[in-house]
Design an enzyme around this catalytic site. Structure first.
Site, PDB file in Angstrom:
ATOM      1  N   ASP A  92      27.323  -9.519 -17.160  1.00 60.99           N
ATOM      2  CA  ASP A  92      28.601  -9.320 -16.102  1.00 60.99           C
ATOM      3  C   ASP A  92      29.614  -8.551 -16.513  1.00 60.99           C
ATOM      4  O   ASP A  92      31.038  -9.163 -16.281  1.00 60.99           O
ATOM      5  CB  ASP A  92      28.768 -10.900 -15.440  1.00 60.99           C
ATOM      6  CG  ASP A  92      29.303 -10.743 -14.143  1.00 60.99           C
ATOM      7  OD1 ASP A  92      29.237  -9.845 -13.341  1.00 60.99           O
ATOM      8  OD2 ASP A  92      29.719 -11.787 -13.531  1.00 60.99           O
TER       9      ASP A  92
ATOM     10  N   ILE B 209      44.581 -21.098 -10.996  1.00 65.46           N
ATOM     11  CA  ILE B 209      44.824 -19.645 -11.264  1.00 65.46           C
ATOM     12  C   ILE B 209      43.609 -18.980 -10.569  1.00 65.46           C
ATOM     13  O   ILE B 209      43.603 -17.759 -10.655  1.00 65.46           O
ATOM     14  CB  ILE B 209      44.967 -19.401 -12.914  1.00 65.46           C
ATOM     15  CG1 ILE B 209      43.944 -19.633 -13.468  1.00 65.46           C
ATOM     16  CG2 ILE B 209      46.650 -19.976 -13.116  1.00 65.46           C
ATOM     17  CD1 ILE B 209      43.786 -19.170 -14.920  1.00 65.46           C
TER      18      ILE B 209
HETATM   19  P1  ADP Z   1      34.019 -16.096 -11.716  1.00 63.00           P
HETATM   20  O1  ADP Z   1      33.763 -14.855 -12.288  1.00 63.00           O
HETATM   21  O2  ADP Z   1      32.955 -17.000 -12.055  1.00 63.00           O
HETATM   22  O3  ADP Z   1      34.634 -16.117 -10.577  1.00 63.00           O
HETATM   23  P2  ADP Z   1      36.042 -15.860 -14.180  1.00 63.00           P
HETATM   24  O4  ADP Z   1      35.911 -16.874 -15.325  1.00 63.00           O
HETATM   25  O5  ADP Z   1      35.884 -14.409 -14.351  1.00 63.00           O
HETATM   26  O6  ADP Z   1      35.211 -16.720 -12.808  1.00 63.00           O
HETATM   27  O7  ADP Z   1      37.579 -16.200 -13.485  1.00 63.00           O
HETATM   28  C1  ADP Z   1      37.830 -15.885 -12.296  1.00 63.00           C
HETATM   29  C2  ADP Z   1      39.463 -15.362 -12.462  1.00 63.00           C
HETATM   30  O8  ADP Z   1      40.351 -16.385 -13.041  1.00 63.00           O
HETATM   31  C3  ADP Z   1      39.616 -14.074 -13.277  1.00 63.00           C
HETATM   32  O9  ADP Z   1      39.226 -12.762 -12.851  1.00 63.00           O
HETATM   33  C4  ADP Z   1      41.057 -14.320 -13.970  1.00 63.00           C
HETATM   34  O10 ADP Z   1      41.811 -13.716 -12.906  1.00 63.00           O
HETATM   35  C5  ADP Z   1      41.118 -15.873 -14.002  1.00 63.00           C
HETATM   36  N1  ADP Z   1      40.763 -16.135 -15.347  1.00 63.00           N
HETATM   37  C6  ADP Z   1      39.602 -16.938 -15.776  1.00 63.00           C
HETATM   38  N2  ADP Z   1      39.464 -17.240 -17.074  1.00 63.00           N
HETATM   39  C7  ADP Z   1      40.844 -16.805 -17.511  1.00 63.00           C
HETATM   40  C8  ADP Z   1      41.526 -17.141 -18.853  1.00 63.00           C
HETATM   41  N3  ADP Z   1      40.869 -17.498 -19.979  1.00 63.00           N
HETATM   42  N4  ADP Z   1      42.700 -16.623 -18.961  1.00 63.00           N
HETATM   43  C9  ADP Z   1      43.420 -15.986 -17.924  1.00 63.00           C
HETATM   44  N5  ADP Z   1      42.772 -15.989 -16.656  1.00 63.00           N
HETATM   45  C10 ADP Z   1      41.511 -16.457 -16.496  1.00 63.00           C
HETATM   46 MG    MG Z   2      34.571 -13.478 -13.429  1.00 65.18          MG
END
Ligand code: ADP
Ligand code: MG
Length: 297
Positions: A128, A10
């Site tokens: 963040d 996702i």
């Molecule tokens: P990073 O900032 O390191 O890229 P994130 O944890 O912010 O990682 O995740 C990137 C994207 O993945 C988010 O912006 C969201 O769209 C999706 N995502 C991450 N964690 C979740 C979650 N628990 N539920 C739904 N979507 C998620």
């Molecule tokens: Mg993120």
């Protein structure tokens, strides 16, 4: 990892991939974040593992729940709650310019603030906060803070460099000037999220990084629509004070009278029941009672 069945990818995180998965034991959906440790220096790797232990302790209705973490070979997996409403940035973009109602904005804002209070009260910084790291669930009614500093325990001088690679819109005046990150830096980013909810765009933008930094350091932004209340517009300007000391703490934000009803509505049931003992004579509760309740969560 054999306890989970991967359903689909996702997202692409900065340190690896993000999958929607299902726990085999109960068919519960969850999200698995894969962090590639091979690309990471030893010191960061250790910091990363420490961070995960910390995250595991964070239990709050407005923080994405961590279920488990495991390490296999050179990969770290973090298993967490799946928020089916996606992230707040996607939700803002879905509006296509149609402004949100103030009630909706304040409901999300108070929930995010309660999540941040939980973190700050434990002397931890998020580092963040941005709309992409705020997740929605239960038909968009519930907002949760997620993705905090997992893979980046950086020193403060690296902060500016990091943010420039990532999303520079959330830079605060102190980070632009290479001063240390502190709890009020989180408050600045919280202000950016609140502004985005009101204006559907970033508060500070520029054609170049230089121009952006100039605007941030002058604290110059276009006011949000006058359809929003004076209280809300005042709050935005308080969050964007150039000097970190002049910005309110998360606790003083939550004590603001115009947010009181929403704070009460979002407190855990047992806390709000306690507070309703005895008649409430005026519309507003005494600040001391509110503070007592806030202290108990
Ligand atoms: P990073 O900032 O390191 O890229 P994130 O944890 O912010 O990682 O995740 C990137 C994207 O993945 C988010 O912006 C969201 O769209 C999706 N995502 C991450 N964690 C979740 C979650 N628990 N539920 C739904 N979507 C998620
Ligand atoms: Mg993120």
């Amino acid at each position: 990892m054999d306890k989970y069945e991967i359903l689909k990818k996702i997202g692409e995180g900065s340190f690896g991939k993000i999958f929607l998965a299902k726990a085999k034991v109960d068919n519960e959906q969850c999200v698995i974040k894969e962090i590639d440790l091979t690309k990471m220096p030893v010191k960061e790797k250790e910091a990363c593992q420490k961070e995960v232990i910390l995250l595991a302790k964070m239990k709050h209705a407005n923080i994405v729940t961590f279920y488990a973490s495991l390490q296999e070979e050179n990969k770290l997996y973090i298993v967490m709650e799946y928020c089916d409403g996606g992230d707040l940035m996607k939700r803002i973009n879905m509006q296509h310019g149609v402004l949100f109602e103030e009630d909706q904005i304040l409901s999300w804002f108070v929930q995010i603030s309660l999540g941040l209070k939980h973190i700050h009260d434990r002397k931890i910084l998020h580092r963040d906060i941005k709309s992409q790291n705020i997740f929605l669930s239960s038909n968009g009614k519930v907002a949760k803070l997620g993705d905090f500093g997992i893979a980046r325990q950086l020193n403060d001088t690296a902060e500016f460099a990091y943010t420039c690679v990532g999303t520079p819109y959330y830079l605060s005046p102190e980070i632009c000037e290479n001063r240390p990150y502190n709890n009020k830096t989180d408050i600045w980013s919280l202000g950016c999220v609140l502004y985005e909810l009101c204006a559907l765009k970033h508060p500070f933008e520029g054609n170049s990084l230089h121009q952006l930094v100039l605007k941030i350091c002058r604290g110059y932004f276009h006011p949000v629509s006058p359809r929003y209340s004076y209280d809300l517009r005042m709050l935005i300007s308080q969050l964007f004070k150039i000097s970190p000391r002049d910005r309110p703490s998360i606790n003083s934000i939550l004590r603001k009278p115009f947010l009181q009803k929403l704070v009460l509505r979002n407190l855990p049931l047992e806390v709000s029941i306690l507070s309703f003992r005895g008649p409430i004579k005026s519309n507003l509760m005494p600040a001391s009672i509110i503070q007592k309740m806030l202290n108990s969560i």
